[in-house]
Design an enzyme around this catalytic site. Structure first.
Site, PDB file in Angstrom:
ATOM      1  N   GLU A 252      12.146  72.337  -1.339  1.00  0.00           N
ATOM      2  CA  GLU A 252      11.680  73.685  -2.437  1.00  0.00           C
ATOM      3  C   GLU A 252      12.043  72.615  -3.831  1.00  0.00           C
ATOM      4  O   GLU A 252      10.903  72.698  -4.562  1.00  0.00           O
ATOM      5  CB  GLU A 252      13.456  74.099  -2.274  1.00  0.00           C
ATOM      6  CG  GLU A 252      12.750  75.540  -3.761  1.00  0.00           C
ATOM      7  CD  GLU A 252      14.245  75.488  -3.841  1.00  0.00           C
ATOM      8  OE1 GLU A 252      15.510  74.569  -4.206  1.00  0.00           O
ATOM      9  OE2 GLU A 252      14.881  76.789  -3.740  1.00  0.00           O
ATOM     10  N   ARG A 278     -11.404  72.718 -32.349  1.00  0.00           N
ATOM     11  CA  ARG A 278     -11.118  73.366 -33.406  1.00  0.00           C
ATOM     12  C   ARG A 278     -11.175  73.076 -34.856  1.00  0.00           C
ATOM     13  O   ARG A 278     -10.679  71.754 -34.710  1.00  0.00           O
ATOM     14  CB  ARG A 278      -9.734  74.053 -33.458  1.00  0.00           C
ATOM     15  CG  ARG A 278      -9.453  75.224 -34.198  1.00  0.00           C
ATOM     16  CD  ARG A 278      -9.450  76.440 -34.314  1.00  0.00           C
ATOM     17  NE  ARG A 278      -8.874  77.033 -35.142  1.00  0.00           N
ATOM     18  CZ  ARG A 278      -9.228  78.292 -36.373  1.00  0.00           C
ATOM     19  NH1 ARG A 278     -10.462  78.520 -35.405  1.00  0.00           N
ATOM     20  NH2 ARG A 278      -8.489  78.998 -37.037  1.00  0.00           N
ATOM     21  N   GLN A 289      -1.951  63.587 -35.504  1.00  0.00           N
ATOM     22  CA  GLN A 289      -1.684  62.839 -34.861  1.00  0.00           C
ATOM     23  C   GLN A 289       0.236  63.964 -34.767  1.00  0.00           C
ATOM     24  O   GLN A 289       0.030  63.668 -33.759  1.00  0.00           O
ATOM     25  CB  GLN A 289      -1.166  62.065 -35.907  1.00  0.00           C
ATOM     26  CG  GLN A 289      -1.838  60.559 -35.923  1.00  0.00           C
ATOM     27  CD  GLN A 289      -1.581  58.921 -36.588  1.00  0.00           C
ATOM     28  OE1 GLN A 289      -0.124  59.260 -36.880  1.00  0.00           O
ATOM     29  NE2 GLN A 289      -1.785  57.763 -35.529  1.00  0.00           N
TER      30      GLN A 289
END
Ligand SMILES: Cc1cc2nc3c(=O)[nH]c(=O)nc-3n(C[C@H](O)[C@H](O)[C@H](O)COP(=O)(O)OP(=O)(O)OC[C@H]3O[C@@H](n4cnc5c(N)ncnc54)[C@H](O)[C@@H]3O)c2cc1C
Length: 394
Positions: A252, A278, A289
């Site tokens: 799990e 963008r 950076q």
């Protein structure tokens, strides 16, 4: 990862096993992309078609031995399946639930139980969910009070479980219940048993919770009111349910790790695409950076956690004790997944919070992986106590 030296002649390499599963997974995710999952979430329905397709591709049969109708393979294949789904934007919580519930039945169940409860899940025709958490016990499962009392015909089960994912979809619930009250056992870990319970029993009542996880699976408070459970639905030995559960736990942890890693990668891909185009100041924001390093660090952390996750999965499949590694892998992968989504949020600026950009929508589920099915503090407790040898802290 398993090195070439660890590989037996004729055995597939770890990398090849991962590649094979991921390729098959792409066959499903190309048919059922992220848009499909978002539609299911918006409409409040389980992604049934995708689940069935996973069955048709043999992917739901992974980790189930071929003699029981499965596709074979081990935890490593299940891990690759989960990661493959999540990196395509289809993180499947129900796969963790099913994966978790099937392990103890395959390992400790009778042939009849495997044929009745596991085999039909391989095609996706039947579903199995898992119930251990209780409202008052929370993380401290040993404090559970749900009780199964033995009588001449079988068991009578009464109590409550909470946060049960997919209980409405499930045909059966693997319930962890006490068969001896905590006050009557020497150690709190004793006296618990595993039962496969018919989810449609009229003495079971379910109350939907209002969980914001951006996943199609719903969670329920489940009430068991003197539910009759046939004796043949007891999995393994009465009172020794914890041993059965421990078998599932490492598997799990790795499925959770894989879901976090895949979601982190999915988020980073979106962030990179956005950051390359963008340009509010004329240059793409990806050249700054502050954003680039944040994404680069997130990628490095995902890769480190990935190595540990698959290394733990391979150890587990070789029958080695992988507890420490599996716990650390889940800890690191869940944090790395969250950090990658955080980087994607920062990169998208205000648009991150526009649901149509589908960035903020990644956050609840990835963040949840730091809390459920086991919170990261418990994993740190494990590492502190069992790996480092420090005193138990709680
Ligand atoms: C969306 C969702 C799906 C779920 N699906 C299932 C399911 O299908 N089946 C199921 O059985 N359960 C399920 N769960 C339950 C989940 O496993 C529990 O929420 C989780 O184990 C934590 O229990 P709790 O919420 O009661 O937290 P609590 O036990 O109340 O803990 C709260 C916080 O306290 C801290 N804490 C607790 N104990 C310790 C400790 N010993 N040391 C240090 N810090 C500690 C941790 O920070 C923890 O996050 C689900 C939960 C959610 C939200």
């Amino acid at each position: 990862m398993a090195t070439a030296a660890q590989q037996l002649p004729g055995e597939q390499s770890t990398e090849q096993r991962i590649r094979d599963v991921k390729e098959a997974t792409r066959g499903v995710t190309e048919q059922y992309p992220r848009e499909y999952l978002l539609k299911c979430i918006a409409e409040g329905r389980f992604p049934e078609d995708c689940w069935r397709a996973l069955g048709e591709f043999g992917l739901l049969g992974l980790s189930i031995p071929e003699e029981h109708g499965g596709s074979g393979g081990g935890v490593l294949e299940m891990t690759a399946l989960m990661e493959g789904l999540a990196e395509a934007g289809i993180p499947m919580l129900f796969l963790i639930v099913t994966g978790l519930a099937r392990v103890p039945i395959v390992k400790h169940g009778t042939l009849d139980q495997i044929q009745r409860f596991v085999q039909p899940t391989v095609s996706g025709e039947k579903k199995l969910c898992f119930a251990i958490t209780e409202p008052n016990a929370g993380t401290n499962s040993f404090a559970m009070t749900t009780l199964a009392t033995r009588d001449a015909e079988g068991y009578v089960l009464s109590g409550q479980k909470v946060f049960i994912s997919g209980a409405d979809e499930a045909d059966w619930i693997l319930v962890v219940a006490r068969t001896t009250k905590v006050s009557d056992v020497e150690h709190r870990s004793e006296g618990m048993s595993l039962f496969v319970v018919d989810a449609k029993d009229p003495n079971i009542r379910m109350q939907a919770l209002n969980i914001q996880a951006e996943a199609p699976e719903k969670q329920f408070l489940v009430f068991f009111d003197e539910v009759r459970v046939p004796a043949e639905n007891l999995v393994g030995e009465e009172g020794r349910g914890l041993a059965g559960m421990f078998d599932s736990l490492n598997a799990e942890r790795l499925l959770v790790a894989a879901m976090s890693l895949g979601t982190g990668d999915y988020a980073l891909k979106k962030a990179v695409d956005y950051a390359n185009t963008r340009a509010p100041f004329g240059k793409p924001i990806g050249s700054y950076q502050a954003l680039q390093h944040r994404m680069a660090l997130a990628k490095a952390e995902l890769e480190a956690a990935r190595l540990m996750t698959y290394s733990a999965a391979a150890s587990f499949d070789r029958g080695e004790s992988a507890g420490g590694q599996a716990n650390m892998a889940k800890l690191l992968a869940s944090r790395a997944g969250t950090q990658a989504v955080e980087a994607a949020l920062q990169t998208h600026g205000g648009y991150a919070f526009d649901r149509d950009y589908d960035v903020v929508t990644l956050w609840p589920l990835v963040r949840l992986m730091e809390i459920a099915p086991i919170n990261n503090e418990m994993l740190l407790n494990y590492v502190g106590q069992h790996v480092l040898g420090l005193p138990k802290s709680y």
